[in-house]
Design a protein around this motif. Sequence first.
Motif, PDB file in Angstrom:
ATOM      1  N   MET A 275      19.665  11.002  15.532  1.00 34.60           N
ATOM      2  CA  MET A 275      19.196   9.637  15.346  1.00 34.60           C
ATOM      3  C   MET A 275      19.745   8.746  16.465  1.00 34.60           C
ATOM      4  O   MET A 275      20.877   8.896  16.894  1.00 34.60           O
ATOM      5  CB  MET A 275      19.658   9.132  13.983  1.00 34.60           C
ATOM      6  N   SER A 276      18.944   7.831  16.906  1.00 33.63           N
ATOM      7  CA  SER A 276      19.330   6.935  17.992  1.00 33.63           C
ATOM      8  C   SER A 276      20.316   5.886  17.503  1.00 33.63           C
ATOM      9  O   SER A 276      20.253   5.426  16.371  1.00 33.63           O
ATOM     10  CB  SER A 276      18.111   6.216  18.558  1.00 33.63           C
ATOM     11  N   THR A 277      21.192   5.484  18.407  1.00 34.89           N
ATOM     12  CA  THR A 277      22.113   4.401  18.094  1.00 34.89           C
ATOM     13  C   THR A 277      21.377   3.073  18.194  1.00 34.89           C
ATOM     14  O   THR A 277      20.282   2.993  18.762  1.00 34.89           O
ATOM     15  CB  THR A 277      23.307   4.387  19.063  1.00 34.89           C
ATOM     16  N   LEU A 278      22.005   2.042  17.671  1.00 38.28           N
ATOM     17  CA  LEU A 278      21.440   0.698  17.767  1.00 38.28           C
ATOM     18  C   LEU A 278      21.183   0.347  19.232  1.00 38.28           C
ATOM     19  O   LEU A 278      20.105  -0.135  19.585  1.00 38.28           O
ATOM     20  CB  LEU A 278      22.383  -0.318  17.120  1.00 38.28           C
ATOM     21  N   ASN A 279      22.168   0.613  20.089  1.00 39.35           N
ATOM     22  CA  ASN A 279      22.023   0.288  21.506  1.00 39.35           C
ATOM     23  C   ASN A 279      20.825   1.005  22.119  1.00 39.35           C
ATOM     24  O   ASN A 279      20.052   0.398  22.871  1.00 39.35           O
ATOM     25  CB  ASN A 279      23.294   0.638  22.272  1.00 39.35           C
ATOM     26  N   GLU A 280      20.667   2.284  21.801  1.00 40.79           N
ATOM     27  CA  GLU A 280      19.539   3.049  22.358  1.00 40.79           C
ATOM     28  C   GLU A 280      18.203   2.485  21.901  1.00 40.79           C
ATOM     29  O   GLU A 280      17.253   2.410  22.686  1.00 40.79           O
ATOM     30  CB  GLU A 280      19.656   4.519  21.962  1.00 40.79           C
ATOM     31  N   LYS A 281      18.136   2.057  20.654  1.00 43.11           N
ATOM     32  CA  LYS A 281      16.898   1.475  20.138  1.00 43.11           C
ATOM     33  C   LYS A 281      16.582   0.153  20.826  1.00 43.11           C
ATOM     34  O   LYS A 281      15.424  -0.110  21.175  1.00 43.11           O
ATOM     35  CB  LYS A 281      17.002   1.280  18.626  1.00 43.11           C
ATOM     36  N   VAL A 282      17.610  -0.660  21.036  1.00 44.24           N
ATOM     37  CA  VAL A 282      17.397  -1.948  21.711  1.00 44.24           C
ATOM     38  C   VAL A 282      17.006  -1.729  23.166  1.00 44.24           C
ATOM     39  O   VAL A 282      16.108  -2.404  23.678  1.00 44.24           O
ATOM     40  CB  VAL A 282      18.639  -2.854  21.576  1.00 44.24           C
ATOM     41  N   VAL A 283      17.626  -0.767  23.820  1.00 46.02           N
ATOM     42  CA  VAL A 283      17.264  -0.466  25.215  1.00 46.02           C
ATOM     43  C   VAL A 283      15.810  -0.006  25.290  1.00 46.02           C
ATOM     44  O   VAL A 283      15.080  -0.397  26.209  1.00 46.02           O
ATOM     45  CB  VAL A 283      18.214   0.587  25.833  1.00 46.02           C
ATOM     46  N   ALA A 284      15.371   0.788  24.340  1.00 47.43           N
ATOM     47  CA  ALA A 284      13.972   1.226  24.316  1.00 47.43           C
ATOM     48  C   ALA A 284      13.033   0.037  24.174  1.00 47.43           C
ATOM     49  O   ALA A 284      11.981  -0.014  24.821  1.00 47.43           O
ATOM     50  CB  ALA A 284      13.751   2.233  23.190  1.00 47.43           C
ATOM     51  N   VAL A 285      13.414  -0.942  23.367  1.00 45.99           N
ATOM     52  CA  VAL A 285      12.611  -2.160  23.205  1.00 45.99           C
ATOM     53  C   VAL A 285      12.577  -2.929  24.525  1.00 45.99           C
ATOM     54  O   VAL A 285      11.511  -3.384  24.959  1.00 45.99           O
ATOM     55  CB  VAL A 285      13.154  -3.053  22.060  1.00 45.99           C
ATOM     56  N   ILE A 286      13.721  -3.051  25.173  1.00 48.57           N
ATOM     57  CA  ILE A 286      13.785  -3.758  26.465  1.00 48.57           C
ATOM     58  C   ILE A 286      12.891  -3.071  27.493  1.00 48.57           C
ATOM     59  O   ILE A 286      12.129  -3.727  28.203  1.00 48.57           O
ATOM     60  CB  ILE A 286      15.233  -3.848  26.979  1.00 48.57           C
ATOM     61  N   ALA A 287      12.979  -1.747  27.565  1.00 52.82           N
ATOM     62  CA  ALA A 287      12.167  -0.989  28.531  1.00 52.82           C
ATOM     63  C   ALA A 287      10.680  -1.205  28.262  1.00 52.82           C
ATOM     64  O   ALA A 287       9.882  -1.362  29.198  1.00 52.82           O
ATOM     65  CB  ALA A 287      12.526   0.496  28.459  1.00 52.82           C
ATOM     66  N   GLU A 288      10.320  -1.248  26.999  1.00 53.00           N
ATOM     67  CA  GLU A 288       8.928  -1.484  26.623  1.00 53.00           C
ATOM     68  C   GLU A 288       8.480  -2.885  27.041  1.00 53.00           C
ATOM     69  O   GLU A 288       7.403  -3.064  27.619  1.00 53.00           O
ATOM     70  CB  GLU A 288       8.785  -1.305  25.110  1.00 53.00           C
ATOM     71  N   ILE A 289       9.315  -3.867  26.780  1.00 53.68           N
ATOM     72  CA  ILE A 289       8.987  -5.259  27.127  1.00 53.68           C
ATOM     73  C   ILE A 289       8.852  -5.420  28.642  1.00 53.68           C
ATOM     74  O   ILE A 289       7.944  -6.093  29.127  1.00 53.68           O
ATOM     75  CB  ILE A 289      10.050  -6.227  26.574  1.00 53.68           C
ATOM     76  N   LYS A 290       9.764  -4.804  29.383  1.00 55.01           N
ATOM     77  CA  LYS A 290       9.727  -4.907  30.846  1.00 55.01           C
ATOM     78  C   LYS A 290       8.677  -3.999  31.467  1.00 55.01           C
ATOM     79  O   LYS A 290       8.371  -4.121  32.649  1.00 55.01           O
ATOM     80  CB  LYS A 290      11.100  -4.567  31.435  1.00 55.01           C
ATOM     81  N   GLY A 291       8.138  -3.060  30.694  1.00 58.34           N
ATOM     82  CA  GLY A 291       7.144  -2.133  31.227  1.00 58.34           C
ATOM     83  C   GLY A 291       7.752  -1.156  32.215  1.00 58.34           C
ATOM     84  O   GLY A 291       7.084  -0.717  33.155  1.00 58.34           O
TER      85      GLY A 291
END
Length: 84
Positions: A1-17
């Motif tokens: 399972m992903s950590t909170l940080n990993e999940k937030v980084v994935a969201v950031i990467a998605e937002i930044k494209g």
Amino acid sequence: MSTLNEKVVAVIAEIKGDMSLVEKVDDNTRLIEDLGLDSIQIINLIMETEEKLDIEVDINSLDFSHLKTLRTFCDFLSMDKVCS
């Protein structure tokens, strides 16, 4: 399972494209200065994080200092000010 940080980084990467950010962003990465998140992207970060983590961010408790780095944002999300 992903950590909170990993999940937030994935969201950031998605937002930044830019999915390469998943490998580049660390706890000390500054959200505005290093990643260049603008105000709309910050709002999207909060909204997408709420959706992906099934939480509700208490906007009244959110302070600009919580958005300084990945760590400060994740620390804020881990506080009792966030409802799950």
